[in-house]
Scaffold this motif. Sequence first.
Motif, PDB file in Angstrom:
ATOM      1  N   ARG A 237     -14.610  43.724  18.138  1.00 29.35           N
ATOM      2  CA  ARG A 237     -15.719  43.458  18.128  1.00 29.35           C
ATOM      3  C   ARG A 237     -16.268  44.146  16.988  1.00 29.35           C
ATOM      4  NH1 ARG A 237     -16.545  43.709  24.846  1.00 29.35           N
ATOM      5  NH2 ARG A 237     -15.776  41.576  25.018  1.00 29.35           N
ATOM      6  N   SER A 238     -15.774  45.144  16.559  1.00 35.31           N
ATOM      7  CA  SER A 238     -16.380  45.948  15.445  1.00 35.31           C
ATOM      8  C   SER A 238     -16.069  45.212  13.963  1.00 35.31           C
ATOM      9  CB  SER A 238     -15.827  47.371  15.573  1.00 35.31           C
ATOM     10  OG  SER A 238     -14.345  47.413  14.924  1.00 35.31           O
ATOM     11  N   GLY A 239     -15.201  44.188  13.981  1.00 33.68           N
ATOM     12  CA  GLY A 239     -14.826  43.489  12.948  1.00 33.68           C
ATOM     13  C   GLY A 239     -13.518  44.147  12.092  1.00 33.68           C
ATOM     14  N   MET A 240     -13.111  44.988  12.980  1.00 33.67           N
ATOM     15  CA  MET A 240     -11.753  45.693  12.341  1.00 33.67           C
ATOM     16  C   MET A 240     -10.694  44.466  12.439  1.00 33.67           C
ATOM     17  SD  MET A 240      -9.561  48.855  13.583  1.00 33.67           S
ATOM     18  CE  MET A 240      -8.003  49.465  13.138  1.00 33.67           C
ATOM     19  N   VAL A 241      -9.827  44.218  11.409  1.00 36.95           N
ATOM     20  CA  VAL A 241      -8.752  43.154  11.655  1.00 36.95           C
ATOM     21  C   VAL A 241      -7.405  43.992  12.297  1.00 36.95           C
ATOM     22  CG1 VAL A 241      -7.310  41.869  10.208  1.00 36.95           C
ATOM     23  CG2 VAL A 241      -9.734  42.192   9.523  1.00 36.95           C
ATOM     24  N   LEU A 242      -7.153  43.470  13.425  1.00 34.06           N
ATOM     25  CA  LEU A 242      -5.880  43.839  14.228  1.00 34.06           C
ATOM     26  C   LEU A 242      -4.883  43.224  13.762  1.00 34.06           C
ATOM     27  CD1 LEU A 242      -7.858  43.929  17.425  1.00 34.06           C
ATOM     28  CD2 LEU A 242      -7.392  45.647  16.009  1.00 34.06           C
ATOM     29  N   VAL A 243      -4.945  41.865  13.446  1.00 40.16           N
ATOM     30  CA  VAL A 243      -3.817  41.197  13.030  1.00 40.16           C
ATOM     31  C   VAL A 243      -4.245  40.323  11.617  1.00 40.16           C
ATOM     32  CG1 VAL A 243      -2.172  39.245  13.496  1.00 40.16           C
ATOM     33  CG2 VAL A 243      -2.666  41.058  15.100  1.00 40.16           C
ATOM     34  N   ASP A 244      -3.280  40.169  10.784  1.00 39.74           N
ATOM     35  CA  ASP A 244      -3.698  39.307   9.676  1.00 39.74           C
ATOM     36  C   ASP A 244      -2.255  38.989   8.999  1.00 39.74           C
ATOM     37  OD1 ASP A 244      -4.293  37.793   7.472  1.00 39.74           O
ATOM     38  OD2 ASP A 244      -5.531  39.390   6.489  1.00 39.74           O
ATOM     39  N   THR A 245      -1.496  37.868   9.353  1.00 36.50           N
ATOM     40  CA  THR A 245      -0.381  37.457   9.152  1.00 36.50           C
ATOM     41  C   THR A 245      -0.243  36.116   8.693  1.00 36.50           C
ATOM     42  OG1 THR A 245       2.123  37.491   9.619  1.00 36.50           O
ATOM     43  CG2 THR A 245       0.471  37.300  11.732  1.00 36.50           C
ATOM     44  N   ASP A 246       0.750  35.634   7.706  1.00 33.29           N
ATOM     45  CA  ASP A 246       1.016  34.388   7.496  1.00 33.29           C
ATOM     46  C   ASP A 246       2.424  33.918   8.118  1.00 33.29           C
ATOM     47  OD1 ASP A 246       2.648  35.633   5.802  1.00 33.29           O
ATOM     48  OD2 ASP A 246       1.730  34.852   3.976  1.00 33.29           O
ATOM     49  N   LYS A 247       3.066  34.813   8.800  1.00 30.77           N
ATOM     50  CA  LYS A 247       4.448  34.332   9.389  1.00 30.77           C
ATOM     51  C   LYS A 247       4.367  33.953  10.910  1.00 30.77           C
ATOM     52  CE  LYS A 247       6.928  37.620   6.095  1.00 30.77           C
ATOM     53  NZ  LYS A 247       7.594  36.580   5.482  1.00 30.77           N
ATOM     54  N   ALA A 248       3.114  34.299  11.482  1.00 29.03           N
ATOM     55  CA  ALA A 248       3.391  33.989  12.843  1.00 29.03           C
ATOM     56  C   ALA A 248       3.331  32.537  13.155  1.00 29.03           C
ATOM     57  CB  ALA A 248       2.461  34.707  13.644  1.00 29.03           C
ATOM     58  N   LEU A 249       2.481  31.727  12.281  1.00 27.72           N
ATOM     59  CA  LEU A 249       2.313  30.231  12.690  1.00 27.72           C
ATOM     60  C   LEU A 249       2.700  29.258  11.610  1.00 27.72           C
ATOM     61  CD1 LEU A 249      -1.539  30.629  13.945  1.00 27.72           C
ATOM     62  CD2 LEU A 249       0.641  30.650  15.353  1.00 27.72           C
ATOM     63  N   PRO A 250       4.072  29.104  11.458  1.00 25.17           N
ATOM     64  CA  PRO A 250       4.587  28.403  10.407  1.00 25.17           C
ATOM     65  C   PRO A 250       4.489  26.768  10.862  1.00 25.17           C
ATOM     66  CG  PRO A 250       6.308  29.186  11.759  1.00 25.17           C
ATOM     67  CD  PRO A 250       5.102  29.960  12.042  1.00 25.17           C
ATOM     68  N   LEU A 251       4.340  25.938   9.891  1.00 23.84           N
ATOM     69  CA  LEU A 251       4.648  24.618  10.070  1.00 23.84           C
ATOM     70  C   LEU A 251       5.989  24.192   9.883  1.00 23.84           C
ATOM     71  CD1 LEU A 251       1.105  22.887   9.024  1.00 23.84           C
ATOM     72  CD2 LEU A 251       1.832  23.509  11.225  1.00 23.84           C
ATOM     73  N   ILE A 252       6.760  23.742  10.754  1.00 26.56           N
ATOM     74  CA  ILE A 252       8.142  23.485  10.478  1.00 26.56           C
ATOM     75  C   ILE A 252       8.292  22.058  10.577  1.00 26.56           C
ATOM     76  CG2 ILE A 252      10.582  23.867  11.404  1.00 26.56           C
ATOM     77  CD1 ILE A 252       8.900  26.423  12.941  1.00 26.56           C
ATOM     78  N   GLU A 253       9.060  21.612   9.490  1.00 25.00           N
ATOM     79  CA  GLU A 253       9.007  19.996   9.494  1.00 25.00           C
ATOM     80  C   GLU A 253       9.958  19.657  10.706  1.00 25.00           C
ATOM     81  OE1 GLU A 253       9.286  17.781   5.577  1.00 25.00           O
ATOM     82  OE2 GLU A 253      10.234  19.659   5.338  1.00 25.00           O
ATOM     83  N   ASN A 254       9.692  18.586  11.457  1.00 23.03           N
ATOM     84  CA  ASN A 254      10.392  18.190  12.608  1.00 23.03           C
ATOM     85  C   ASN A 254      11.717  17.355  11.978  1.00 23.03           C
ATOM     86  OD1 ASN A 254      11.073  15.684  14.838  1.00 23.03           O
ATOM     87  ND2 ASN A 254      10.218  17.380  15.810  1.00 23.03           N
ATOM     88  N   GLU A 255      12.737  17.411  12.563  1.00 24.53           N
ATOM     89  CA  GLU A 255      13.963  16.978  11.947  1.00 24.53           C
ATOM     90  C   GLU A 255      14.045  15.417  12.225  1.00 24.53           C
ATOM     91  OE1 GLU A 255      17.705  18.541  13.387  1.00 24.53           O
ATOM     92  OE2 GLU A 255      16.689  19.579  15.031  1.00 24.53           O
ATOM     93  N   TYR A 256      13.545  15.123  13.408  1.00 22.87           N
ATOM     94  CA  TYR A 256      13.632  13.713  13.695  1.00 22.87           C
ATOM     95  C   TYR A 256      12.316  12.841  13.276  1.00 22.87           C
ATOM     96  CZ  TYR A 256      17.294  15.859  16.370  1.00 22.87           C
ATOM     97  OH  TYR A 256      18.368  16.465  16.774  1.00 22.87           O
ATOM     98  N   SER A 257      11.326  13.421  13.174  1.00 24.28           N
ATOM     99  CA  SER A 257       9.943  12.600  13.023  1.00 24.28           C
ATOM    100  C   SER A 257       9.536  12.949  11.536  1.00 24.28           C
ATOM    101  CB  SER A 257       8.860  12.825  14.077  1.00 24.28           C
ATOM    102  OG  SER A 257       7.620  12.237  13.845  1.00 24.28           O
TER     103      SER A 257
END
Length: 343
Positions: free
Chosen positions: A54-74
């Motif tokens: 709530r103070s605006g402090m960044v607790l998490v800032d990551t580009d590894k947690a939410l990857p977009l992974i190509e689906n192997e069948y679609s």
Amino acid sequence: MTNKLKAFIFPLALTLVSPVTLGETLRPEGLLSLRELPIEEGSADIQRLQITDRSGMVLVDTDKALPLIENEYSPNSYDGYTAKLLAERQTKITAIDLQGERYDLLSPSTRSGDYLLLITREEGNGAYNFNLRFRYDATAKSFDLNQVLLNENNSECDHSLLSTYSIDRKILGVISIANFDGRRVFGVLKELRLAHQTSGNMAEKLMPETVASNFDAALKAYKVGDAQALKTLVGYFLSGDEDGDCEPGNYIVEKYYFPQKVGWSNDLGFLFEQAGHYPEAVELLQHITRKHPDRVVAYLNLADAYWALGEREQARQAYGQYHEKMTAAQKQARIPPRVLERK
């Protein structure tokens, strides 16, 4: 495919959910919102996860947690995770299945507090998902991996949640969101599910709160002799959709057999029989006698269910097994008269 972050388009703010029970006060630990940076489909394979207090402090800032992974069948489809923030109660846990439905589960070891929930999503997967639960440590300002849940849905009938298993989190090799590699872990989770299918011994099965409370109410109705209430309450354990009732073989065991609570499962099988749901009783009790041949009373309950179905040969066999085990334990005096008449 490029490997870069897209510019911010619009924030998705997910505020904390704070369920409060009577006499219990939740004190959220200062989280304000979770923001994902959406990306245009097919233009990148990364999303950025940011969490601030709530103070605006960044607790998490990551580009590894939410990857977009190509689906192997679609083609042009992506797998990965969605993220939510939850405020949990003591001894209760929230699971979100692949339909997006929320379930409250009993979990004695769960501590109240704020949690980051990463939910797997996979194109074409109508059977299961994982929930990765990271608990916020206000002192260390970190989100530590606390629990890994495997949710199994009924892919044969109504697609409702069948079961939730708590998997040993150490298998993932992750301590906190700070060292979480979503792409690597996604592959590990798929292997874990395959291993679970061949051996369920690696996981603890959790019971939904509604299942536990409904069972208690049904058992109470049986004890006071309220047959109508018993039939109504036990009916809530049955599954079905607009096409009719689900076949017992498609869900009864997976939903109501709890390896760590065999007595509970046996009692539910008994209540199925008492309420006139004989196929469901047979399905559950048959499994219990196979897995736990020392659960003597289950043979009696199974025999009664077979007898009510008119399956006399199977009933006689189960009565005979019950009689044999009671005799071996020198408990002949406790054998009900109907066993001697029917075996």
